[in-house]
Design a protein around this motif. Structure first.
Motif, short mmCIF file in Angstrom:
data_model
loop_
_atom_site.label_atom_id
_atom_site.label_comp_id
_atom_site.label_asym_id
_atom_site.label_seq_id
_atom_site.Cartn_x
_atom_site.Cartn_y
_atom_site.Cartn_z
N GLY A 47 24.38 26.57 -2.26
CA GLY A 47 23.73 25.60 -1.38
C GLY A 47 23.31 26.17 -0.05
O GLY A 47 22.56 25.51 0.70
N ARG A 48 23.78 27.36 0.29
CA ARG A 48 23.41 27.98 1.57
C ARG A 48 22.58 29.24 1.38
O ARG A 48 21.69 29.53 2.18
N PHE A 49 22.88 30.01 0.35
CA PHE A 49 22.20 31.29 0.10
C PHE A 49 21.26 31.14 -1.10
O PHE A 49 21.55 30.38 -2.03
N SER A 50 20.21 31.94 -1.07
CA SER A 50 19.26 31.91 -2.17
C SER A 50 18.76 33.33 -2.44
O SER A 50 18.32 34.02 -1.51
N ILE A 51 18.82 33.75 -3.70
CA ILE A 51 18.33 35.07 -4.08
C ILE A 51 16.95 34.92 -4.70
O ILE A 51 16.69 33.98 -5.47
N SER A 52 16.07 35.85 -4.35
CA SER A 52 14.72 35.82 -4.90
C SER A 52 14.22 37.25 -5.07
O SER A 52 14.87 38.20 -4.61
N ARG A 53 13.08 37.39 -5.71
CA ARG A 53 12.55 38.73 -5.95
C ARG A 53 11.03 38.71 -5.88
O ARG A 53 10.40 37.68 -6.11
N ASP A 54 10.49 39.87 -5.60
CA ASP A 54 9.04 40.06 -5.55
C ASP A 54 8.71 41.29 -6.36
O ASP A 54 8.97 42.42 -5.92
N GLY A 55 8.15 41.10 -7.53
CA GLY A 55 7.83 42.22 -8.40
C GLY A 55 6.75 43.13 -7.83
O GLY A 55 6.74 44.33 -8.11
N ALA A 56 5.86 42.57 -7.04
CA ALA A 56 4.77 43.38 -6.49
C ALA A 56 5.29 44.46 -5.55
O ALA A 56 4.74 45.56 -5.47
N SER A 57 6.36 44.13 -4.82
CA SER A 57 6.91 45.10 -3.87
C SER A 57 8.25 45.67 -4.34
O SER A 57 8.86 46.45 -3.62
N ASN A 58 8.68 45.25 -5.53
CA ASN A 58 9.98 45.71 -6.06
C ASN A 58 11.10 45.46 -5.07
O ASN A 58 11.91 46.37 -4.77
#
Length: 115
Positions: free
Chosen positions: A65-76
């Motif tokens: 509820g406080r932290f969120s993980i995400s990713r961007d494949g374009a920039s790895n």
């Protein structure tokens, strides 16, 4: 050779936000999972959040509820958005990547949360 570079750590007041970044030298979709761990002196490294190749996310109960993980494949790059930070979130945060049974680590980035 896989290289992970962590960045974004800082000293902030409780309640504030930070975003950590983990830049990979390898296509992040080659990893089975990528995630963030943290460690305080005298304690074992603990999982904070991770995301698998299919996009499924898992979080430690203490950060849900406080932290969120995400990713961007374009920039790895994998990110950890940390909101509503608490003093107990103070730690060195390490990026982690796994390919089968092989694990790779970033160098760590210090997050300090002041009360």
């Amino acid at each position: 050779q896989v290289q992970l570079v962590d960045s974004g750590g800082d000293t902030v007041r409780a309640g504030n936000s930070l975003t950590l970044s983990c830049a990979s030298s390898t296509n992040i979709f080659e990893f089975n999972t990528m995630g963030w761990y943290r460690q305080t002196p005298g304690q074992e490294r603990e999982l904070v959040a991770h995301i698998n190749v299919g996009g499924v996310r898992n979080y430690a109960d203490s950060v849900k509820g406080r932290f969120s993980i995400s990713r961007d494949g374009a920039s790895n790059t994998v990110y950890l958005q940390m909101n509503s930070l608490k003093p107990e979130d103070t730690a060195v945060y390490y990026c982690n990547a796994r390919i089968m049974s092989r694990y790779y680590w970033g160098q760590g980035t210090q997050v300090t949360v002041l009360s």
